[in-house]
Write an enzyme that holds these catalytic residues in place. Structure first.
Site, short mmCIF file in Angstrom:
data_model
loop_
_atom_site.label_atom_id
_atom_site.label_comp_id
_atom_site.label_asym_id
_atom_site.label_seq_id
_atom_site.Cartn_x
_atom_site.Cartn_y
_atom_site.Cartn_z
N LYS A 4 0.87 -1.18 0.00
CA LYS A 4 0.00 0.00 0.00
C LYS A 4 0.90 1.23 0.00
CE LYS A 4 -4.44 0.96 0.09
NZ LYS A 4 -5.58 0.22 -0.44
N ASP A 50 -6.97 4.29 -4.64
CA ASP A 50 -7.62 4.17 -3.33
C ASP A 50 -8.26 5.55 -3.08
OD1 ASP A 50 -7.78 2.27 -0.83
OD2 ASP A 50 -7.25 4.20 0.04
P1 NDP Z 1 -12.86 7.84 -2.65
O1 NDP Z 1 -11.80 8.82 -2.43
O2 NDP Z 1 -13.39 7.65 -4.02
O3 NDP Z 1 -14.11 8.11 -1.67
C1 NDP Z 1 -13.96 8.13 -0.30
C2 NDP Z 1 -15.28 8.60 0.31
O4 NDP Z 1 -15.19 8.50 1.72
C3 NDP Z 1 -15.60 10.04 0.00
O5 NDP Z 1 -17.00 10.19 -0.08
C4 NDP Z 1 -15.02 10.78 1.20
O6 NDP Z 1 -15.63 12.04 1.44
C5 NDP Z 1 -15.37 9.81 2.29
N1 NDP Z 1 -14.42 9.98 3.40
C6 NDP Z 1 -13.07 9.89 3.37
N2 NDP Z 1 -12.55 10.12 4.57
C7 NDP Z 1 -13.59 10.35 5.38
C8 NDP Z 1 -13.70 10.63 6.76
N3 NDP Z 1 -12.63 10.71 7.54
N4 NDP Z 1 -14.96 10.81 7.26
C9 NDP Z 1 -16.06 10.71 6.47
N5 NDP Z 1 -16.01 10.42 5.15
C10 NDP Z 1 -14.79 10.25 4.63
O7 NDP Z 1 -12.27 6.44 -2.07
P2 NDP Z 1 -12.73 4.97 -2.40
O8 NDP Z 1 -14.20 4.93 -2.58
O9 NDP Z 1 -11.84 4.42 -3.43
O10 NDP Z 1 -12.33 4.23 -1.04
C11 NDP Z 1 -13.23 4.17 0.08
C12 NDP Z 1 -12.78 3.05 1.02
O11 NDP Z 1 -12.74 1.80 0.31
C13 NDP Z 1 -11.36 3.22 1.61
O12 NDP Z 1 -11.35 2.65 2.90
C14 NDP Z 1 -10.49 2.37 0.68
O13 NDP Z 1 -9.29 1.95 1.30
C15 NDP Z 1 -11.44 1.20 0.44
N6 NDP Z 1 -11.17 0.41 -0.74
C16 NDP Z 1 -11.15 0.99 -1.98
C17 NDP Z 1 -10.94 0.21 -3.10
C18 NDP Z 1 -11.04 0.77 -4.47
O14 NDP Z 1 -11.09 -0.03 -5.42
N7 NDP Z 1 -11.10 2.07 -4.66
C19 NDP Z 1 -10.62 -1.23 -2.99
C20 NDP Z 1 -10.77 -1.75 -1.65
C21 NDP Z 1 -11.00 -0.95 -0.57
P3 NDP Z 1 -14.91 13.40 0.94
O15 NDP Z 1 -15.02 13.36 -0.56
O16 NDP Z 1 -15.68 14.50 1.57
O17 NDP Z 1 -13.49 13.32 1.43
#
Ligand code: NDP
Length: 451
Positions: free
Chosen positions: A126, A166
């Site tokens: 990562k 991510d």
């Molecule tokens: P994105 O950046 O596309 O979206 C993240 C979302 O979570 C946004 O809506 C963001 O809001 C919100 N968010 C982030 N931090 C916080 C916080 N501290 N409190 C509240 N909301 C928060 O990321 P992904 O969708 O790609 O990833 C989301 C999760 O899934 C992570 O844990 C990642 O590690 C996991 N994951 C992702 C994969 C992938 O294929 N992308 C694969 C496997 C796991 P805002 O825009 O306001 O920051």
């Protein structure tokens, strides 16, 4: 258990002050795999656990870049190459101001188990940076990505380490990173996954994690003899790549997803969320969710500052199935109690480690079907591996082929996890099942490869 807990604590705590989430992830695995270590002494004899919890290497580097005002900016870049026993290091890049070495170690450690559970030839890693993409222009994002890759390219390669996206890293960022890698190395390699599909990205990579978590949930509900998702109210947190594609698949299977959230607040739309609008607001414009109300005045917006202490508004909404898809530790014990009191039957983690250990215990104690991240959100890395295969063989697979293969693998992971839990006397406990099954494959391979 023979292995010294004290010894493990020393390895972890002596290491770095930011290790609390890493420690949390390791503790969960240690407590799950105790029956395996007790029943088969070879894992202790070869010190597999002690070796597994220490990353192969932690790379930390400076990233200097010029913003649009020609000011010099400095950020920190990381790549934690955790374990490559099963294949090249594989895991995403996160760009977010909150990251530190401990967070990347937690994410890299989880990735080893997730990748092991897929049955595919990929190791765990990562990385990312404390760079904040929010409020940056497209050109600034490009300049940062180029500067980041000027350092990272020394450590990656299609058979060495293959990063993906991510939080804060999507197809746009991967495209800029790939472009710089190609310029530096003069080599057109499948060195990153999640590329735009106009030049080598796999179809369905953006959808893979969100779709996969729903496929896993359907399989789990069937195995546990619960009703399926059709017609059922579902709650989802997050409004990023994982959350919006989970919502998309939920709508396709006839469920009614009624919430989504971001770091500023939560939308509740009792008729089911308007996905095209959400995609336009969040994926294309990065706007506040509050703007949803301009189009749906009957929906409710709750800003973060209105949430109760230790609780998150999403988990106070009544639902049949919950899907935390935002970030780590976003679902507390109080949230779990609210979900349980409201009759929630299943919780599936789309984000990495979104539920606190206390929340997980509450779910398990109340027989809520609980799908842990390392199994439930493996869909993203599965399709990333498909992208590596397509790039290596210079092929392009069509959408239906990828979707079918993804669904089969998610169902296989679910069955493997459930069966392992049963074999080790913890039937229905998918946390222990995932940890034992993931550990066993990697541990057996580590022993076979020698010290
Ligand atoms: P994105 O950046 O596309 O979206 C993240 C979302 O979570 C946004 O809506 C963001 O809001 C919100 N968010 C982030 N931090 C916080 C916080 N501290 N409190 C509240 N909301 C928060 O990321 P992904 O969708 O790609 O990833 C989301 C999760 O899934 C992570 O844990 C990642 O590690 C996991 N994951 C992702 C994969 C992938 O294929 N992308 C694969 C496997 C796991 P805002 O825009 O306001 O920051």
């Amino acid at each position: 258990m023979d292995i010294s807990q004290e010894n493990i604590k020393n390895i972890l705590v002596g290491d770095c002050a930011q290790n609390s989430v890493f420690f949390q992830a390791v503790q969960e695995v240690i407590s799950s795999i105790a029956p395996l270590l007790n029943s088969d002494k070879k894992y202790n004899m070869f010190s597999v656990l002690e070796r597994l919890i220490v990353p192969d290497r932690v790379i930390k580097f400076k990233v200097s870049w010029l913003d649009d005002g020609n000011n010099i900016r400095v950020n920190t870049g990381y790549r934690v190459q955790f374990n490559n026993t099963l294949g090249p290091y594989k895991g995403g890049l996160r760009f977010h101001p909150s990251v530190n070495e401990g967070i990347f170690k937690f994410l890299g450690f989880e990735q080893i188990f997730k990748n092991s559970l897929t049955g595919l030839p990929i190791g765990g890693a990562k990385g990312g940076s404390d760079f904040d993409p929010k409020g940056k222009t497209d050109f600034e994002i490009m300049k940062f990505c180029s500067a980041f890759m000027r350092e990272l390219h020394k450590y990656i390669g299609p058979r060495i380490d293959v990063p993906a996206g991510d939080i804060g890293v999507g197809a746009r960022e991967i495209g800029y990173l790939f472009g710089e890698y190609k310029k530096i190395t003069s080599s057109y390699d499948g060195v990153l996954t999640g590329k735009p599909h106009v030049f080598g990205g796999s179809l369905m990579r953006p959808e893979a994690t969100g779709y996969g978590v729903v496929y896993f949930t359907q399989a789990m509900l069937e195995l546990e003899k619960k009703e399926g998702l059709a017609g059922k109210i579902c709650t989802v947190s997050g409004a990023g790549k994982v959350a919006l594609h989970a919502i998309e698949k939920l709508l396709q299977v006839g469920a009614i997803p009624v919430t989504c959230s971001d770091s500023r607040g939560m939308i509740y739309d009792s008729r089911g969320v308007d996905l095209p609008l959400l995609k336009e607001l969040k994926l294309q414009n990065g706007a506040s969710l509050e703007r949803y109300l301009e189009f749906h005045p009957d929906a409710k917006y709750t800003p973060v500052c209105d949430y109760s202490e230790g609780e998150h508004a999403v988990w106070g909404i009544q639902c049949y199935a919950a899907f935390p898809c935002a970030t780590q530790n976003e679902l507390s014990e109080a949230d779990a109690q609210n979900l349980i009191a409201n009759g929630c039957v299943s919780v599936s983690e789309g984000a990495n480690m979104p539920s606190t250990p206390e929340a997980i215990n509450a779910f398990l104690n109340h027989n809520v079907c609980f799908a842990p991240a390392k199994a439930a959100n493996a869909g993203g890395v599965v399709v990333s591996e498909f992208e590596m295969s397509q790039n290596a063989s210079m092929q392009r697979w069509h959408f239906e082929k990828i979707d079918t293969k993804l669904k089969i693998i998610m169902e296989q992971i679910c069955k493997r996890v459930a069966l392992t839990a049963k074999d080790y006397g913890v039937e229905g406990n998918y946390v222990d099942g995932a940890n034992i099954a993931g550990f066993k494959r990697i541990a057996d391979a580590m022993i076979a490869e020698g010290v």
